[in-house]
Motif scaffolding. Sequence first.
Motif, PDB file in Angstrom:
ATOM      1  N   VAL A  86       0.970  -1.334   0.005  1.00  0.00           N
ATOM      2  CA  VAL A  86       0.079   0.031   0.051  1.00  0.00           C
ATOM      3  C   VAL A  86       0.886   1.085   0.228  1.00  0.00           C
ATOM      4  N   ARG A  87       0.474   2.043  -0.931  1.00  0.00           N
ATOM      5  CA  ARG A  87       1.143   3.336  -0.750  1.00  0.00           C
ATOM      6  C   ARG A  87       0.803   4.413   0.064  1.00  0.00           C
ATOM      7  N   THR A  88      -0.471   4.478   0.238  1.00  0.00           N
ATOM      8  CA  THR A  88      -1.178   5.667   0.964  1.00  0.00           C
ATOM      9  C   THR A  88      -2.124   5.301   1.858  1.00  0.00           C
ATOM     10  N   LEU A  89      -2.309   5.921   3.202  1.00  0.00           N
ATOM     11  CA  LEU A  89      -3.239   5.461   4.029  1.00  0.00           C
ATOM     12  C   LEU A  89      -4.239   6.891   4.122  1.00  0.00           C
ATOM     13  N   LYS A  90      -5.339   6.822   3.522  1.00  0.00           N
ATOM     14  CA  LYS A  90      -6.364   7.769   3.712  1.00  0.00           C
ATOM     15  C   LYS A  90      -6.951   8.106   4.925  1.00  0.00           C
ATOM     16  N   ILE A  91      -6.698   9.076   5.805  1.00  0.00           N
ATOM     17  CA  ILE A  91      -7.363   9.024   7.148  1.00  0.00           C
ATOM     18  C   ILE A  91      -8.771   9.587   6.935  1.00  0.00           C
ATOM     19  N   ASP A  92      -9.847   8.869   7.517  1.00  0.00           N
ATOM     20  CA  ASP A  92     -10.996   9.160   7.327  1.00  0.00           C
ATOM     21  C   ASP A  92     -11.359  10.492   7.846  1.00  0.00           C
ATOM     22  N   ARG A  93     -12.296  11.135   7.152  1.00  0.00           N
ATOM     23  CA  ARG A  93     -12.867  12.321   7.393  1.00  0.00           C
ATOM     24  C   ARG A  93     -13.427  12.482   8.866  1.00  0.00           C
ATOM     25  N   SER A  94     -14.091  11.401   9.221  1.00  0.00           N
ATOM     26  CA  SER A  94     -14.533  11.623  10.570  1.00  0.00           C
ATOM     27  C   SER A  94     -13.664  11.981  11.764  1.00  0.00           C
ATOM     28  N   PHE A  95     -12.241  11.522  11.593  1.00  0.00           N
ATOM     29  CA  PHE A  95     -11.254  11.586  12.461  1.00  0.00           C
ATOM     30  C   PHE A  95     -10.629  13.170  12.186  1.00  0.00           C
ATOM     31  N   VAL A  96     -10.751  13.515  10.858  1.00  0.00           N
ATOM     32  CA  VAL A  96     -10.041  14.923  10.443  1.00  0.00           C
ATOM     33  C   VAL A  96     -11.134  16.130  10.951  1.00  0.00           C
ATOM     34  N   ARG A  97     -12.322  15.863  11.185  1.00  0.00           N
ATOM     35  CA  ARG A  97     -13.180  16.899  11.416  1.00  0.00           C
ATOM     36  C   ARG A  97     -13.015  17.262  12.930  1.00  0.00           C
ATOM     37  N   GLY A  98     -12.620  16.391  13.940  1.00  0.00           N
ATOM     38  CA  GLY A  98     -12.542  16.889  15.280  1.00  0.00           C
ATOM     39  C   GLY A  98     -11.150  17.623  15.436  1.00  0.00           C
ATOM     40  N   VAL A  99     -10.116  17.746  14.476  1.00  0.00           N
ATOM     41  CA  VAL A  99      -8.817  18.143  14.831  1.00  0.00           C
ATOM     42  C   VAL A  99      -9.142  19.582  14.659  1.00  0.00           C
ATOM     43  N   PRO A 100      -8.226  20.711  15.367  1.00  0.00           N
ATOM     44  CA  PRO A 100      -7.345  20.114  16.344  1.00  0.00           C
ATOM     45  C   PRO A 100      -8.037  19.989  17.831  1.00  0.00           C
ATOM     46  N   LYS A 101      -9.269  20.550  17.888  1.00  0.00           N
ATOM     47  CA  LYS A 101      -9.883  20.607  19.319  1.00  0.00           C
ATOM     48  C   LYS A 101     -10.149  19.312  20.019  1.00  0.00           C
ATOM     49  N   ASN A 102     -10.505  18.372  19.375  1.00  0.00           N
ATOM     50  CA  ASN A 102     -10.929  17.201  19.919  1.00  0.00           C
ATOM     51  C   ASN A 102      -9.657  16.183  20.086  1.00  0.00           C
ATOM     52  N   ASP A 103      -9.459  15.953  21.385  1.00  0.00           N
ATOM     53  CA  ASP A 103      -8.157  15.138  21.673  1.00  0.00           C
ATOM     54  C   ASP A 103      -8.045  13.822  21.188  1.00  0.00           C
ATOM     55  N   ARG A 104      -9.341  13.241  21.418  1.00  0.00           N
ATOM     56  CA  ARG A 104      -9.529  11.941  20.790  1.00  0.00           C
ATOM     57  C   ARG A 104      -9.070  11.752  19.593  1.00  0.00           C
ATOM     58  N   ASP A 105      -9.642  12.779  18.861  1.00  0.00           N
ATOM     59  CA  ASP A 105      -9.605  12.581  17.206  1.00  0.00           C
ATOM     60  C   ASP A 105      -8.026  13.089  16.840  1.00  0.00           C
ATOM     61  N   ALA A 106      -7.483  13.975  17.610  1.00  0.00           N
ATOM     62  CA  ALA A 106      -6.234  14.478  17.449  1.00  0.00           C
ATOM     63  C   ALA A 106      -5.383  13.313  17.631  1.00  0.00           C
ATOM     64  N   ASN A 107      -5.309  12.617  18.596  1.00  0.00           N
ATOM     65  CA  ASN A 107      -4.725  11.526  19.011  1.00  0.00           C
ATOM     66  C   ASN A 107      -4.443  10.428  18.096  1.00  0.00           C
ATOM     67  N   ILE A 108      -5.767  10.008  17.503  1.00  0.00           N
ATOM     68  CA  ILE A 108      -6.057   9.065  16.338  1.00  0.00           C
ATOM     69  C   ILE A 108      -5.328   9.523  15.097  1.00  0.00           C
ATOM     70  N   VAL A 109      -5.637  10.875  14.773  1.00  0.00           N
ATOM     71  CA  VAL A 109      -4.953  11.325  13.350  1.00  0.00           C
ATOM     72  C   VAL A 109      -3.131  11.300  13.754  1.00  0.00           C
ATOM     73  N   THR A 110      -2.757  11.764  14.855  1.00  0.00           N
ATOM     74  CA  THR A 110      -1.450  11.716  14.921  1.00  0.00           C
ATOM     75  C   THR A 110      -0.905  10.049  14.898  1.00  0.00           C
ATOM     76  N   THR A 111      -1.653   9.270  15.602  1.00  0.00           N
ATOM     77  CA  THR A 111      -1.132   7.926  15.459  1.00  0.00           C
ATOM     78  C   THR A 111      -1.083   7.447  14.129  1.00  0.00           C
ATOM     79  N   VAL A 112      -2.254   7.611  13.374  1.00  0.00           N
ATOM     80  CA  VAL A 112      -2.084   7.165  11.944  1.00  0.00           C
ATOM     81  C   VAL A 112      -1.048   7.594  11.142  1.00  0.00           C
ATOM     82  N   ILE A 113      -0.895   8.894  11.191  1.00  0.00           N
ATOM     83  CA  ILE A 113       0.194   9.510  10.500  1.00  0.00           C
ATOM     84  C   ILE A 113       1.621   8.810  10.845  1.00  0.00           C
TER      85      ILE A 113
END
Length: 291
Positions: free
Chosen positions: A196-223
């Motif tokens: 796989v070349r690319t992981l596309k981070i689902d919109r549902s997690f991007v929606r919450g950043v930067p304010k929502n800590d849980r989403d921010a953590n998930i996004v950070t982890t996937v990157i």
Amino acid sequence: RSKEMGRSGYCFYAGELAQRQQQLLSLNTRLHRALERKEFLVYYQPIIDLRDGSLIGVEALIRWKSPEKGLVSPGVFIPVAEETGLIVPIGDWVIDEVCRQLREWEDKGMSLYSAINLSARQLWRDDTLDKITDAIERHDLSPDLVEFEITESATMMDPSHISQIMEEMRARGLKISIDDFGTGYSSLERLKHMPVRTLKIDRSFVRGVPKNDRDANIVTTVIQLARNFRMHSLAEGIETIEQWKFLKDLGCPYGQGYYFSKPVPAADIEKMMRAEQKWAIDDEDTPKTVL
Ligand code: C2E
Ligand code: MG
Ligand code: MG
Ligand code: MG
């Protein structure tokens, strides 16, 4: 899975079920007709290099121009087409149409790649990869110019078979993205071995950043995960400059979303290319688009 269960797991009463079957059938008939009457078209959403705001590619997204209902979004008809199998001829058409468009852009000196969504139903067919290779060759393209998006949940339906297909795709020089990543519980062990070349981070997690800590953590982890696996990360659904800044600072190289542009007709992508459209992060007043 029991026949009484709908896609979302609802239990239907007999009458409701019959009614739903009826609706499915009539939508399927209309989709069939739409295919014959060439009522489908492809919109393209810009994919941006988050580091410098440049346009590097597009994602092809199908639309149905229904004479009765106007522009119908794929959220309405793709699930039905997947259920009835009509996604296969529709998907074939998309592949061919995108290749045709890429050839046109190449001829105009605009080099762009396009992501194309593939459904599980298409992947499971033995002839899909040949159809893809054939379309690429017929339009005299480099396989580099296309990248196929497979949803994380599709990869989970029959993981070892899908892995095999992915290997075959890699052998043919085709690139693969995992779409809606984070929503499908895939096995990291398996993912690590997928070409796989690319992981596309689902919109549902991007929606919450930067304010929502849980989403921010998930996004950070996937990157971070993508980096560890030597894959790219791409954030979907970027709608604000704050989200862009946050993702850029985390080192997410690519993104797409309404902040940059909604999916638009091919002609609008051409205008952006001609204008050498770039999006600037430092200047809040930068027009979002030249159109
Ligand atoms: P997807 O592949 O995850 O595509 C992204 C969807 O998110 C698109 O919806 C896009 O318009 C929308 N989107 C992009 N940026 C934003 C944003 O900033 N905010 C919001 N709210 N939405 C954003 P669209 O075009 O309605 O497509 C929906 C889904 O239909 C796609 O999700 C994909 O799963 C499916 N689809 C579309 N075209 C095809 C196709 O040619 N073949 C197959 N198999 N599926 C397709
Ligand atoms: Mg997609
Ligand atoms: Mg997606
Ligand atoms: Mg999605």
